[in-house]
Design a protein around this motif. Sequence first.
Motif, PDB file in Angstrom:
ATOM      1  N   ARG A 109     -37.957  66.142  70.552  1.00  0.00           N
ATOM      2  CA  ARG A 109     -38.570  67.443  70.795  1.00  0.00           C
ATOM      3  C   ARG A 109     -38.146  68.456  69.746  1.00  0.00           C
ATOM      4  O   ARG A 109     -38.948  69.269  69.282  1.00  0.00           O
ATOM      5  CB  ARG A 109     -38.192  67.937  72.205  1.00  0.00           C
ATOM      6  CG  ARG A 109     -38.921  67.205  73.319  1.00  0.00           C
ATOM      7  CD  ARG A 109     -38.803  67.982  74.629  1.00  0.00           C
ATOM      8  NE  ARG A 109     -37.439  68.025  75.105  1.00  0.00           N
ATOM      9  CZ  ARG A 109     -36.911  67.107  75.916  1.00  0.00           C
ATOM     10  NH1 ARG A 109     -37.654  66.087  76.320  1.00  0.00           N
ATOM     11  NH2 ARG A 109     -35.660  67.210  76.331  1.00  0.00           N
ATOM     12  N   ARG A 140     -40.729  70.454  67.159  1.00  0.00           N
ATOM     13  CA  ARG A 140     -40.865  71.903  67.043  1.00  0.00           C
ATOM     14  C   ARG A 140     -40.574  72.378  65.635  1.00  0.00           C
ATOM     15  O   ARG A 140     -40.975  73.466  65.245  1.00  0.00           O
ATOM     16  CB  ARG A 140     -39.954  72.587  68.064  1.00  0.00           C
ATOM     17  CG  ARG A 140     -40.447  72.345  69.483  1.00  0.00           C
ATOM     18  CD  ARG A 140     -39.736  73.225  70.480  1.00  0.00           C
ATOM     19  NE  ARG A 140     -40.259  72.926  71.804  1.00  0.00           N
ATOM     20  CZ  ARG A 140     -39.605  72.213  72.710  1.00  0.00           C
ATOM     21  NH1 ARG A 140     -38.393  71.766  72.453  1.00  0.00           N
ATOM     22  NH2 ARG A 140     -40.147  71.965  73.877  1.00  0.00           N
ATOM     23  N   ARG A 152     -40.198  81.707  74.807  1.00  0.00           N
ATOM     24  CA  ARG A 152     -39.634  80.435  74.370  1.00  0.00           C
ATOM     25  C   ARG A 152     -38.807  79.757  75.461  1.00  0.00           C
ATOM     26  O   ARG A 152     -38.533  78.574  75.378  1.00  0.00           O
ATOM     27  CB  ARG A 152     -38.787  80.646  73.120  1.00  0.00           C
ATOM     28  CG  ARG A 152     -39.613  81.172  71.943  1.00  0.00           C
ATOM     29  CD  ARG A 152     -38.815  81.168  70.644  1.00  0.00           C
ATOM     30  NE  ARG A 152     -39.620  81.682  69.560  1.00  0.00           N
ATOM     31  CZ  ARG A 152     -40.532  80.972  68.900  1.00  0.00           C
ATOM     32  NH1 ARG A 152     -40.745  79.725  69.232  1.00  0.00           N
ATOM     33  NH2 ARG A 152     -41.223  81.514  67.912  1.00  0.00           N
ATOM     34  N   ARG A 209     -40.378  77.113  80.955  1.00  0.00           N
ATOM     35  CA  ARG A 209     -40.627  75.685  81.136  1.00  0.00           C
ATOM     36  C   ARG A 209     -41.881  75.520  81.975  1.00  0.00           C
ATOM     37  O   ARG A 209     -41.966  76.052  83.077  1.00  0.00           O
ATOM     38  CB  ARG A 209     -39.438  75.011  81.822  1.00  0.00           C
ATOM     39  CG  ARG A 209     -38.121  75.073  81.062  1.00  0.00           C
ATOM     40  CD  ARG A 209     -37.008  74.499  81.924  1.00  0.00           C
ATOM     41  NE  ARG A 209     -36.928  75.199  83.205  1.00  0.00           N
ATOM     42  CZ  ARG A 209     -36.585  74.604  84.352  1.00  0.00           C
ATOM     43  NH1 ARG A 209     -36.321  73.312  84.386  1.00  0.00           N
ATOM     44  NH2 ARG A 209     -36.524  75.314  85.481  1.00  0.00           N
ATOM     45  N   SER A 250     -41.774  75.551  76.625  1.00  0.00           N
ATOM     46  CA  SER A 250     -41.310  74.169  76.657  1.00  0.00           C
ATOM     47  C   SER A 250     -42.176  73.423  77.663  1.00  0.00           C
ATOM     48  O   SER A 250     -42.151  73.734  78.860  1.00  0.00           O
ATOM     49  CB  SER A 250     -39.836  74.112  77.075  1.00  0.00           C
ATOM     50  OG  SER A 250     -39.415  72.771  77.219  1.00  0.00           O
TER      51      SER A 250
END
Length: 499
Positions: A10, A14, A82, A85, A108
Amino acid sequence: MGSAGRARLRIAARAGIFARSQAHDRMSDQNDSSTLSPAELQRRDFLRLAGLGAGALISGVGVSELGAQRPATPSSGGAIRRSTRVVVIGAGVWGTSTALELARRGASVTLVDQYGPGNSRSTSGDETRGIRSSYGDRAGATGELWTRWAREAITRWKAFDAEHGPRFGTRFFYETGDIILRERAEPFTTRTAELWTQLGVKFDRLTPDDVRRRWPMFAADRYSEILYEPDAGVARARASVHALVALARDAGVDFRLSRATPGAIVGGKMQDLRLDDGSTLGADAFVFACGPWLRKVFSELLENRMRLPLGHVCYFGTPIGDTRYFAPNIPSWNVPGVTGWGALPVDARGFRVRGAFAAPRPQPASGADAAPPPPPAAPDPRLQDPDLSPRWSNEDRIEGSRRVLQQVFPALADMPLLETRSCHYESSSNRNFIVDRLPGADNAWVTGAGQAEGFKFAPLLGEFGAKRVLGESTDATLNEAFAFPTQDFGGTGRGDDDE
């Protein structure tokens, strides 16, 4: 692969450098069948599809050719959260587009699907979808809203094809034009022309002679009302979903192959999801983009507010060496109750016919009374369950599609049937999309009810849904238009199995 390995992937994604690197391949290869359970093996295979492997499947190019990725750039508009979730349930075109837009805005994101992207049970399955803007049949303000959005969708599908087609080594959109043929003017054609004129959409009114000169394969003499939208087209459905999955993976979206059940709602918040391996998945927000499964997941709310008809498609062969029946040499077309388009040269499934003409009623003998029609067969309950519904087309539907060819495309009347396809679509009681909070849960959202038209709108609905979930500003008119339906259908709310 352990949680630490997934976290590293991940982070790499990103940073815009995610690829199935040699190190990743070695790590995956170490997890062979001697150490992984069947469920873990299934998940590993799904992750390979959901990663750059999806691009390789679409394009036929090697992983090394896809290794250089552009970094995902958050949208410049609205708040970037950011730390949020989000779990999106459903990897169809709406769910994957929403997940991608959420990730681009800094969330996320985990995307969960029980069968995998573009599977044959999904509404986003099959090979192609029409992209046009003729919505004079939609009541009230919905017709104008959908027409505006469809026009923007055409622009975005062309941009998607121009940007990502070369990367994947394929085409995702074909500009074919779309032609509507009616024996006489009717409210649908009149209102469609009014909306196009009002919104400045380029279109043509044609005569049968015009059609005969431009596309002599049409038998158009019976039609006096003919409208043509020249920049409409056809998108490749399954291939586009696979491409979106790869782009979402690049943007940092994590994938889980599992059936998900909503957890408890406590204090107006959904707590988690229960996965079929017994684990739970928590998040700040949940987005249910489950297509026809929405009514199963939220049966108490949607049992009598959503119907699940099955649409049936037949693909017929075209004459040997005759490219007139291939896109873009023939427009997509619309006659009463039936739509279709030519074969696409990239996959050549065949000439597509969706819908059918009913068989002519038998004529009674001279002086005899007509026999009453037979009673309808009892509905098959499996036809209302997207997990259990059989996806085959019976001979009546196939012959009805062939009658369309006999009337409109006589040169194809005796061509062989190559494939049949079918999929559920979702029709809500208010005849509009749903992009709204789940009643009773402030952090759970529903996006669905595509009304058999939703695929084309995915670029806009993914963005709109992401903005709503993240609390960004959206048009109040759209918020109201796509509100969770409150009225019921009459009766049981169950539709039949036809278009």
